[in-house]
Design a protein around this motif. Structure first.
Motif, PDB file in Angstrom:
ATOM      1  N   THR A 167      11.421   8.776  -6.858  1.00 52.16           N
ATOM      2  CA  THR A 167      10.978   8.273  -5.505  1.00 52.16           C
ATOM      3  C   THR A 167      10.215   7.138  -5.380  1.00 52.16           C
ATOM      4  N   ALA A 168       9.248   6.908  -6.307  1.00 50.57           N
ATOM      5  CA  ALA A 168       8.436   5.673  -6.273  1.00 50.57           C
ATOM      6  C   ALA A 168       9.229   4.542  -6.581  1.00 50.57           C
ATOM      7  N   ILE A 169       9.919   4.516  -7.492  1.00 47.14           N
ATOM      8  CA  ILE A 169      10.912   3.323  -7.627  1.00 47.14           C
ATOM      9  C   ILE A 169      11.865   3.123  -6.445  1.00 47.14           C
ATOM     10  N   TRP A 170      12.481   4.193  -5.732  1.00 48.12           N
ATOM     11  CA  TRP A 170      13.360   3.935  -4.635  1.00 48.12           C
ATOM     12  C   TRP A 170      12.713   3.140  -3.486  1.00 48.12           C
ATOM     13  N   LEU A 171      11.315   3.676  -3.330  1.00 49.10           N
ATOM     14  CA  LEU A 171      10.415   3.084  -2.127  1.00 49.10           C
ATOM     15  C   LEU A 171       9.861   1.836  -2.567  1.00 49.10           C
ATOM     16  N   THR A 172       9.622   1.472  -3.777  1.00 52.11           N
ATOM     17  CA  THR A 172       8.773   0.211  -4.251  1.00 52.11           C
ATOM     18  C   THR A 172       9.943  -0.963  -4.146  1.00 52.11           C
ATOM     19  N   LYS A 173      11.207  -0.678  -4.754  1.00 50.29           N
ATOM     20  CA  LYS A 173      12.247  -1.619  -5.011  1.00 50.29           C
ATOM     21  C   LYS A 173      12.318  -2.487  -3.565  1.00 50.29           C
ATOM     22  N   THR A 174      12.263  -1.542  -2.496  1.00 55.55           N
ATOM     23  CA  THR A 174      12.593  -2.174  -1.240  1.00 55.55           C
ATOM     24  C   THR A 174      11.277  -2.754  -0.583  1.00 55.55           C
ATOM     25  N   LEU A 175      10.185  -2.015  -0.788  1.00 58.37           N
ATOM     26  CA  LEU A 175       9.025  -2.422   0.042  1.00 58.37           C
ATOM     27  C   LEU A 175       8.083  -3.574  -0.573  1.00 58.37           C
ATOM     28  N   ALA A 176       8.020  -3.540  -2.180  1.00 58.37           N
ATOM     29  CA  ALA A 176       7.167  -4.145  -2.937  1.00 58.37           C
ATOM     30  C   ALA A 176       7.861  -4.478  -4.143  1.00 58.37           C
ATOM     31  N   PRO A 177       9.102  -5.294  -4.473  1.00 65.12           N
ATOM     32  CA  PRO A 177       9.578  -5.278  -5.868  1.00 65.12           C
ATOM     33  C   PRO A 177       8.810  -5.845  -6.951  1.00 65.12           C
ATOM     34  N   HIS A 178       7.984  -6.876  -6.435  1.00 63.33           N
ATOM     35  CA  HIS A 178       7.134  -7.435  -7.411  1.00 63.33           C
ATOM     36  C   HIS A 178       6.171  -6.532  -8.047  1.00 63.33           C
TER      37      HIS A 178
ATOM     38  N   LEU B 166       7.045  -3.403  -8.767  1.00 61.49           N
ATOM     39  CA  LEU B 166       7.816  -2.054  -9.366  1.00 61.49           C
ATOM     40  C   LEU B 166       7.323  -1.894 -10.739  1.00 61.49           C
ATOM     41  N   ALA B 167       7.300  -2.734 -11.617  1.00 62.80           N
ATOM     42  CA  ALA B 167       6.861  -2.116 -12.929  1.00 62.80           C
ATOM     43  C   ALA B 167       5.651  -1.504 -13.120  1.00 62.80           C
ATOM     44  N   ALA B 168       4.417  -2.214 -12.603  1.00 57.54           N
ATOM     45  CA  ALA B 168       3.039  -1.615 -12.435  1.00 57.54           C
ATOM     46  C   ALA B 168       3.303   0.001 -12.087  1.00 57.54           C
ATOM     47  N   ILE B 169       3.903  -0.128 -10.890  1.00 63.60           N
ATOM     48  CA  ILE B 169       3.924   1.422 -10.050  1.00 63.60           C
ATOM     49  C   ILE B 169       4.666   2.338 -10.718  1.00 63.60           C
ATOM     50  N   ALA B 170       5.874   2.019 -11.249  1.00 62.76           N
ATOM     51  CA  ALA B 170       6.705   2.786 -12.282  1.00 62.76           C
ATOM     52  C   ALA B 170       5.910   3.357 -13.243  1.00 62.76           C
ATOM     53  N   ILE B 171       5.221   2.298 -14.117  1.00 65.09           N
ATOM     54  CA  ILE B 171       4.425   2.554 -15.310  1.00 65.09           C
ATOM     55  C   ILE B 171       3.236   3.504 -15.103  1.00 65.09           C
ATOM     56  N   ALA B 172       2.617   3.346 -13.875  1.00 66.56           N
ATOM     57  CA  ALA B 172       1.302   4.230 -13.410  1.00 66.56           C
ATOM     58  C   ALA B 172       1.891   5.446 -13.019  1.00 66.56           C
ATOM     59  N   ALA B 173       3.094   5.686 -12.304  1.00 67.10           N
ATOM     60  CA  ALA B 173       3.611   6.998 -12.122  1.00 67.10           C
ATOM     61  C   ALA B 173       3.851   7.713 -13.204  1.00 67.10           C
TER      62      ALA B 173
ATOM     63  N   ALA C 121       0.647  -1.207  -0.146  1.00 66.47           N
ATOM     64  CA  ALA C 121      -0.160   0.200  -0.055  1.00 66.47           C
ATOM     65  C   ALA C 121       0.683   1.437   0.025  1.00 66.47           C
ATOM     66  N   ALA C 122       1.850   1.265   0.696  1.00 73.15           N
ATOM     67  CA  ALA C 122       2.859   2.300   0.651  1.00 73.15           C
ATOM     68  C   ALA C 122       3.510   2.514  -0.680  1.00 73.15           C
ATOM     69  N   SER C 123       3.915   1.471  -1.327  1.00 78.18           N
ATOM     70  CA  SER C 123       4.501   1.820  -2.505  1.00 78.18           C
ATOM     71  C   SER C 123       3.500   2.102  -3.743  1.00 78.18           C
ATOM     72  N   ILE C 124       2.083   1.928  -3.392  1.00 75.56           N
ATOM     73  CA  ILE C 124       0.976   2.280  -4.224  1.00 75.56           C
ATOM     74  C   ILE C 124       0.737   3.854  -4.153  1.00 75.56           C
ATOM     75  N   GLY C 125       0.734   3.975  -2.717  1.00 79.42           N
ATOM     76  CA  GLY C 125       0.517   5.368  -2.407  1.00 79.42           C
ATOM     77  C   GLY C 125       1.514   6.481  -2.921  1.00 79.42           C
ATOM     78  N   ILE C 126       2.671   6.098  -3.104  1.00 80.92           N
ATOM     79  CA  ILE C 126       3.715   7.079  -3.272  1.00 80.92           C
ATOM     80  C   ILE C 126       3.489   7.325  -4.845  1.00 80.92           C
TER      81      ILE C 126
END
Lengths: 130, 393
Positions: free
Chosen positions: B168-179, B181-188, B155-160
């Protein structure tokens, strides 16, 4: 808090959200205060710089009274000090060169008394005497 | 020589014999993102690399004559086996080390810092309040993601995404929810490109015509000393509160210091051009490659896209809300439109504020006023990410 385990309740999420928002505001408000302080100091510094000639004069007087060594004599051909108010030395040199060029008079035949930056404008005004 | 067996072997080694529906869908999707990046110019510097990474990691391979460029299963474990990655990894696996170790996002921030002028922020420090308010979207999306069943780190990775800041989104997601990462980076990155579409309706909804036409006074001139001191002061003040944000904000401020000192022009130039471009290529390709069909084609991805949009919407609402409050407190001296620029997407969000301002009062240039909240948003989203990192890592 250490919630690396994963599952959190909705209440936990709400608390984290509120605390997180408060922390963001707290950190940025502190930064705002620091930046404002820096700005205040920067705004005051030209006023302090403007007082510099007086301070220099007092020092000179004190040196004479105290019997300290007098400052070195001015170089031949120099016709006194130039007072810079809110103006960088580099800008002053440029202004003097421009004035000399515009008047078509060699720089050593001109006497500049002061160069003062006018607030709100980028240009500086200067007074020149032959 | 058995020609039949040879041809059969050759056929089995081709992509045609090994393609699955997942590969096919991802190839089509990658081509769609390439179209968005190239034709529609949606953040092309990053989206083209991301889409191409997505394309090459989803090309079918037979695992005998060729090996995958990226092994998603190696990176979603607690302890990554770097020995195996270096010995048997594909090209993207090697590039991905820079994402996993946070090197790329931090180096990108170094370049961003070298390219950012903090003068509008220093001239109007109240902009920082707008930058803070626009982080509202991060926490709303985080809360909603938990409500929809995501774990805290997910949720933290999605929120960012609501921070509108890719590194920033990549930095947080690669640690908290690496699985994710792609969806969050593309969305961001997609939503950052869509800011001119997402924000204007909200700006019109939340402000009156009179407010949109407010002309703001020119800001004061900032001294060189202030500009040099700012990055030093920010890193000390911020990291005393949130040490977890030091890598990201430290690089941002170092980049800015290199720019402002005036004695490191060569380093500043390298940070904002050559280094930035090299890291952008490696970051975008490796992040795109993580969009493997095995982890990307899930309902979670659709939910991330939906929650990411909500994050952006609430971020804009937060900035505009505080903008309106400041307008009221200042008795109409602050145009609330600059509040929406608090979402960090620099300088897109500030440009949108400027465009809307000009539309309602020709000659009312809000760009410099909006740049203050815009760069404050970068600091704000880094602080929010640092907080979430401290809580969940």
């Amino acid at each position: 808090m250490g919630l690396s385990g994963g599952e959190i309740s909705i209440l936990d999420a709400l608390i984290i959200s509120v605390i997180g928002m408060l922390i963001v505001f707290a950190v940025l408000v502190i930064l705002m205060a620091v930046v404002m302080l820096m700005g205040l100091i920067a705004d005051k510094s030209p006023a302090l710089a403007a007082k510099m000639p007086k301070i220099r004069f007092k020092k000179k007087k004190q040196a004479e009274e105290g019997g300290e060594a007098a400052p070195a004599e001015l170089a031949p051909g120099t016709c006194g000090e130039l007072v810079l108010v809110k103006t960088e030395e580099r800008d002053a040199a440029m202004i003097m060169a421009i004035v000399a060029d515009t008047l078509g008079t060699p720089l050593n035949e001109l006497r500049f008394k002061s160069i003062k930056r006018v607030d709100g404008e980028d240009a500086a005004t200067d007074k020149a005497e032959d | 020589m058995d020609w039949g067996e040879t041809f059969e072997f050759l056929w089995k080694s081709t992509g045609f014999a090994n393609i699955t529906w997942g590969n096919a869908v991802m190839i089509v999707l990658a081509c769609f993102f390439l179209f968005l990046g190239i034709k529609k110019k949606f953040e092309p510097l990053l989206l083209v690399g991301i889409a191409f990474g997505m394309l090459i990691s989803n090309l079918p391979v037979d695992n005998i004559t060729s090996t995958p460029l990226y092994h998603p299963e190696w990176w979603t474990v607690q302890e990554v086996n770097y020995r195996e990655v270096l010995q048997h990894g594909g090209l993207v696996d090697i590039l991905y080390i820079g994402v996993k170790t946070s090197v790329y996002p931090c180096l990108i921030f170094l370049g961003v810092g070298a390219m950012t002028d903090f003068e509008p922020l220093l001239a109007n420090p109240k902009s920082l309040l707008l930058g803070a308010a626009a982080q509202f979207g991060i926490y709303v999306a985080f809360f909603l993601a938990v409500c929809f069943g995501f774990t805290g780190p997910e949720a933290a990775s999605i929120g960012i995404v609501g921070g509108a800041d890719g590194p920033t989104a990549i930095w947080l997601t690669k640690t908290l929810a690496p699985h994710l990462l792609a969806a969050i980076a593309i969305a961001a990155y997609s939503y950052m490109a869509l800011i001119p579409v997402i924000q204007p309706p909200l700006m019109r909804l939340m402000t009156t015509k009179k407010e949109r036409a407010i002309v703001m006074k020119p800001t004061r001139k900032v001294t060189k000393a202030e500009k040099i001191l700012f990055p030093i002061v920010v890193i000390i003040a911020t990291c005393l509160f949130l040490p977890s944000v030091a890598p990201l904000l430290g690089c941002l401020m170092l980049g800015n210091l290199l720019k402002e000192t005036g004695v490191t022009a060569r380093l500043s130039d390298t940070a904002q051009n050559a280094l930035m471009n090299i890291v952008t290529i490696m970051l975008s390709v490796s992040v795109g490659a993580t969009a493997h069909f095995s982890t990307f084609l899930t309902t979670q991805t659709l939910m991330i896209v939906a929650l990411g949009l909500l994050a952006f919407v609430f971020a804009t609402v937060g900035g505009l809300g505080i903008g309106k409050l400041m307008c009221w407190l200042s008795k109409g001296k602050i145009n609330p439109l600059i509040g929406s620029a608090g979402v960090s997407a620099v300088p897109m969000a500030a440009r949108v504020s400027n465009t809307i301002g000009l539309k309602y009062k020709p000659g009312n240039y809000l760009l410099m006023h909006a740049m203050g909240p815009n760069v404050a948003g970068v600091i704000g989203s880094a602080v929010a990410a640092g907080f979430l990192m401290a809580v969940f890592s």
